[in-house]
Write a protein that holds these residues in place. Sequence first.
Motif, PDB file in Angstrom:
ATOM      1  N   ALA A 220       0.827  -1.208   0.000  1.00 55.23           N
ATOM      2  CA  ALA A 220       0.000   0.000   0.000  1.00 55.23           C
ATOM      3  C   ALA A 220       0.861   1.257   0.000  1.00 55.23           C
ATOM      4  N   LYS A 221       1.941   1.244   0.756  1.00 54.93           N
ATOM      5  CA  LYS A 221       2.844   2.397   0.806  1.00 54.93           C
ATOM      6  C   LYS A 221       3.483   2.637  -0.551  1.00 54.93           C
ATOM      7  N   GLN A 222       3.906   1.563  -1.225  1.00 56.34           N
ATOM      8  CA  GLN A 222       4.502   1.709  -2.550  1.00 56.34           C
ATOM      9  C   GLN A 222       3.460   2.168  -3.576  1.00 56.34           C
ATOM     10  N   ALA A 223       2.234   1.667  -3.444  1.00 59.39           N
ATOM     11  CA  ALA A 223       1.160   2.113  -4.338  1.00 59.39           C
ATOM     12  C   ALA A 223       0.936   3.613  -4.182  1.00 59.39           C
ATOM     13  N   GLU A 224       0.944   4.096  -2.950  1.00 57.92           N
ATOM     14  CA  GLU A 224       0.736   5.523  -2.708  1.00 57.92           C
ATOM     15  C   GLU A 224       1.883   6.352  -3.271  1.00 57.92           C
ATOM     16  N   ALA A 225       3.114   5.836  -3.208  1.00 56.67           N
ATOM     17  CA  ALA A 225       4.262   6.580  -3.745  1.00 56.67           C
ATOM     18  C   ALA A 225       4.146   6.720  -5.260  1.00 56.67           C
ATOM     19  N   HIS A 226       3.782   5.640  -5.941  1.00 47.18           N
ATOM     20  CA  HIS A 226       3.630   5.708  -7.397  1.00 47.18           C
ATOM     21  C   HIS A 226       2.427   6.571  -7.775  1.00 47.18           C
ATOM     22  N   GLU A 227       1.371   6.486  -6.988  1.00 42.07           N
ATOM     23  CA  GLU A 227       0.180   7.295  -7.287  1.00 42.07           C
ATOM     24  C   GLU A 227       0.470   8.779  -7.102  1.00 42.07           C
ATOM     25  N   ALA A 228       1.238   9.129  -6.077  1.00 40.00           N
ATOM     26  CA  ALA A 228       1.586  10.536  -5.843  1.00 40.00           C
ATOM     27  C   ALA A 228       2.395  11.086  -7.014  1.00 40.00           C
ATOM     28  N   ALA A 229       3.339  10.268  -7.535  1.00 38.37           N
ATOM     29  CA  ALA A 229       4.118  10.704  -8.692  1.00 38.37           C
ATOM     30  C   ALA A 229       3.239  10.826  -9.923  1.00 38.37           C
ATOM     31  N   ALA A 230       2.271   9.924 -10.046  1.00 45.25           N
ATOM     32  CA  ALA A 230       1.397   9.919 -11.226  1.00 45.25           C
ATOM     33  C   ALA A 230       0.565  11.192 -11.320  1.00 45.25           C
ATOM     34  N   ARG A 231       0.175  11.742 -10.195  1.00 43.11           N
ATOM     35  CA  ARG A 231      -0.712  12.911 -10.205  1.00 43.11           C
ATOM     36  C   ARG A 231      -0.119  14.084 -10.988  1.00 43.11           C
ATOM     37  N   GLY A 232       1.202  14.190 -10.981  1.00 43.16           N
ATOM     38  CA  GLY A 232       1.825  15.292 -11.699  1.00 43.16           C
ATOM     39  C   GLY A 232       1.569  15.252 -13.183  1.00 43.16           C
ATOM     40  N   GLY A 233       1.251  14.082 -13.718  1.00 41.79           N
ATOM     41  CA  GLY A 233       0.967  13.968 -15.137  1.00 41.79           C
ATOM     42  C   GLY A 233      -0.371  14.550 -15.541  1.00 41.79           C
ATOM     43  N   ALA A 234      -1.235  14.841 -14.571  1.00 43.20           N
ATOM     44  CA  ALA A 234      -2.568  15.373 -14.890  1.00 43.20           C
ATOM     45  C   ALA A 234      -2.491  16.725 -15.590  1.00 43.20           C
ATOM     46  N   ALA A 235      -1.402  17.450 -15.368  1.00 43.85           N
ATOM     47  CA  ALA A 235      -1.269  18.778 -15.985  1.00 43.85           C
ATOM     48  C   ALA A 235      -1.234  18.697 -17.502  1.00 43.85           C
ATOM     49  N   ALA A 236      -0.843  17.534 -18.042  1.00 42.10           N
ATOM     50  CA  ALA A 236      -0.743  17.381 -19.498  1.00 42.10           C
ATOM     51  C   ALA A 236      -2.079  16.985 -20.129  1.00 42.10           C
ATOM     52  N   LEU A 237      -3.110  16.807 -19.329  1.00 41.39           N
ATOM     53  CA  LEU A 237      -4.401  16.319 -19.815  1.00 41.39           C
ATOM     54  C   LEU A 237      -5.430  17.434 -19.852  1.00 41.39           C
ATOM     55  N   GLY A 238      -6.495  17.202 -20.617  1.00 41.07           N
ATOM     56  CA  GLY A 238      -7.642  18.091 -20.564  1.00 41.07           C
ATOM     57  C   GLY A 238      -8.398  17.906 -19.264  1.00 41.07           C
ATOM     58  N   PHE A 239      -9.339  18.826 -18.990  1.00 37.77           N
ATOM     59  CA  PHE A 239     -10.042  18.792 -17.708  1.00 37.77           C
ATOM     60  C   PHE A 239     -10.742  17.456 -17.473  1.00 37.77           C
ATOM     61  N   ARG A 240     -11.542  16.982 -18.433  1.00 41.81           N
ATOM     62  CA  ARG A 240     -12.321  15.768 -18.203  1.00 41.81           C
ATOM     63  C   ARG A 240     -11.417  14.550 -18.046  1.00 41.81           C
ATOM     64  N   ASP A 241     -10.354  14.496 -18.838  1.00 47.87           N
ATOM     65  CA  ASP A 241      -9.424  13.377 -18.723  1.00 47.87           C
ATOM     66  C   ASP A 241      -8.732  13.392 -17.361  1.00 47.87           C
ATOM     67  N   ALA A 242      -8.293  14.572 -16.933  1.00 50.59           N
ATOM     68  CA  ALA A 242      -7.643  14.686 -15.623  1.00 50.59           C
ATOM     69  C   ALA A 242      -8.619  14.313 -14.506  1.00 50.59           C
ATOM     70  N   TRP A 243      -9.868  14.728 -14.640  1.00 52.24           N
ATOM     71  CA  TRP A 243     -10.896  14.401 -13.648  1.00 52.24           C
ATOM     72  C   TRP A 243     -11.042  12.885 -13.522  1.00 52.24           C
ATOM     73  N   ALA A 244     -11.134  12.188 -14.646  1.00 53.41           N
ATOM     74  CA  ALA A 244     -11.286  10.739 -14.627  1.00 53.41           C
ATOM     75  C   ALA A 244     -10.066  10.059 -14.004  1.00 53.41           C
ATOM     76  N   VAL A 245      -8.882  10.504 -14.411  1.00 53.52           N
ATOM     77  CA  VAL A 245      -7.651   9.881 -13.913  1.00 53.52           C
ATOM     78  C   VAL A 245      -7.499  10.100 -12.414  1.00 53.52           C
ATOM     79  N   LEU A 246      -7.745  11.316 -11.952  1.00 50.51           N
ATOM     80  CA  LEU A 246      -7.594  11.610 -10.528  1.00 50.51           C
ATOM     81  C   LEU A 246      -8.649  10.880  -9.696  1.00 50.51           C
TER      82      LEU A 246
END
Length: 308
Positions: A220-246
């Motif tokens: 779970a701790k490792q999942a949270e670390a990868h998920e935290a890094a993943a969130r930064g990629g939302a900036a490259a997406l449109g609003f609806r895509d970022a909403w779904a991913v987040l």
Amino acid sequence: MDRAQLVIHARDSIARGSKSFRAASQLFGRETRERAWLLYAWCRRADDIADGQDHGHGMSAVADAPARLAEIERLTALALVGKPTSDPAFDALGVVVRECGIPHDLPRDVVRGFALDADGFQPRHADDLYRYCYHVAGAVGVMMAMVMGVSAGDEDTLDRACDLGIAFQLANIARDINEDDAAGRCYLPDDWLAEVDVPPGETMRPLYRSRIAVLAKRLAKQAEAHEAAARGGAAALGFRDAWAVLSAADIYTGIAREVAAQGDHAWDHRVVIGRAQKLAWGAKAAMLAANRKRIPRIDRTGLWTRPR
């Protein structure tokens, strides 16, 4: 089937196979949503063939794993060159690969994950676990980013999409330790098991539940670390895509956190996230998506990185 019929088939597949992904996919725009369904349909069907399941249900040990893998490889190869396969889920892959310009190496990487399972994969070390997670989920995350319009040259955003797939798979592994054990599988690395003195093949014995709970918290701790890094990629997406991913990110790391919180009792019943919680996280994700350019791009140093 024509494209419209393939979309209907894929929509029905995700409705039966994953309530969480279905809920998140509703947030996409129509075109992205349809393509996400098409990609999901192939992933779900290939997984079902490999494990003798029906939309992810009823996994059991199979006696003909090499033959099942060969069928997945054959149908995938046909789909990638645009030939009909007589299986709508594989035809769906052909459509989404052509429409989004997805490199053929990515679905082939996913098939390599099925090959690992067919060969009785058991990770010896954490790196083996992450490599497996890449093949069965991280590569899918990269393809999903391309479905959402991320270019093949945007390596950093694709790395973060891979992070999200790995986070999802780590959460799944933590949640499904009991089910995997019943099917003769274990995705906990050998050196982790040795560290807590759990003998091979005895993962779910009541005597060792508390020790396995410690390892589930590590997942779970490792999942949270990868998920935290993943969130930064939302900036490259449109609003609806970022909403779904987040939204999806909250749901799956929520599963991992719940497994960790339940400790020894995490496998008494399958951990699920209720509708009310999903809606709450969806509302939170909408606010984050509206301000996605401000989400910090966490340094990925130290995290496992997909092969180039």
